[in-house]
Scaffold this active site. Structure first.
Site: not given
Length: 220
Positions: A123, A170
Site C-alpha cells: 500500500h 526467530a
C-alpha cells in the site's frame, strides 16, 4: 523411513496420495525434484519468471513440520513481470513469498516455519490514498544468499540483502541489509554477533548449530 511419515494408518495413506497428486500437478512447472507436502497456494501469472532448483521442499501442513505452521506455503507473484528464483535444497514450511519485482533465494537456505518474504509495501504510505490506490507503492528487490537460516515467524521486508551463512533469530523483522556470517535478531532486527568463519563440512555445521543455540538461549 522419512521422519515426516511417523504417523500411520489411513491418515498416512491419505497424505501420501495427496502429496503424490500435487507433486505430479506441479512437476511440469517446478521440476520433478521438488517435494510438496500438503496443499500449497501458488498464484503465478507467468511461470516463465519462476526458477526453482533441485531438492526444494514446500511443507503446507503441520503434520510435516515439527513446530507446526499457521498456513500453507504461499507463493504469489503480483504481476506478469515479477520474478522469483529459489536455489537448490531450500526448505519452506508454511512460509509466504509475495513478489512485485524480484525475490532471489540462494542455495541451501532454511526458512523457518511461517517466515514471510516480500519486496513491496503493498500500500502507499500517505494516509489519503493508502486504502484505495495502487500508485506510489514502494518496491525493492530482496536477495537472500546461500546457506542463510531464517528462524520461524520472521518477516523479511523490501530491499533487504542477507549475506551468505547468516542467521536470523526467530520472530525477527528484517528491514535492513544483513552482512555475511552474522547473527541478527529482534524487531527491528539488529546485529547480535559474528559467526565463526571456518571450513565447510562438519566443523562449519557445528559452528552454525552452536550459534543458533546461542540465539535461542539469549531470547529465552
Amino acid at each position: 523411513m522419512n521422519p515426516l511419515f511417523r504417523f500411520s494408518g489411513l491418515r498416512k495413506v491419505t497424505y501420501l496420495l495427496q502429496n503424490a497428486v500435487f507433486n505430479w500437478l506441479y512437476a511440469g512447472r517446478l521440476g520433478t525434484s521438488i517435494k510438496i507436502f500438503g496443499i500449497p497456494l501458488l498464484q503465478v501469472p507467468n511461470w516463465k519468471n519462476v526458477r526453482v532448483g533441485q531438492g526444494v521442499w514446500l511443507i503446507s501442513d503441520s503434520y510435516f513440520s515439527e513446530p507446526g505452521i499457521s498456513h500453507p506455503v504461499l507463493i504469489r507473484l503480483l504481476n506478469d513481470s515479477a520474478r522469483l528464483s529459489i536455489g537448490d535444497n531450500v526448505g519452506i514450511s508454511g512460509g509466504g513469498i509475495c513478489v512485485q519485482t524480484e525475490v532471489i533465494i540462494g542455495n541451501d537456505v532454511m526458512l523457518g516455519a511461517n517466515t514471510f518474504i516480500t519486496d513491496t509495501d503493498f500500500h502507499p504510505l500517505l494516509a489519503e490514498n493508502r486504502r484505495f490506490s495502487d500508485a506510489n507503492i514502494r518496491t525493492r528487490p530482496v536477495l537472500i544468499e546461500d546457506n542463510v537460516f531464517i528462524g520461524m515467524n520472521s518477516l523479511i521486508l523490501k530491499g533487504v540483502h542477507i549475506g551468505r551463512n547468516s542467521v536470523i533469530g526467530a520472530g525477527s523483522v528484517v528491514s535492513h541489509d544483513v552482512p555475511a556470517n552474522e547473527i541478527w535478531a529482534g524487531n527491528p532486527a539488529r546485529f547480535v554477533k559474528r559467526l565463526p568463519v571456518g571450513p565447510s563440512g562438519p566443523e562449519a555445521d557445528t559452528a552454525a548449530v552452536a550459534a543458533q543455540v546461542a540465539v535461542l538461549s539469549s531470547a529465552s
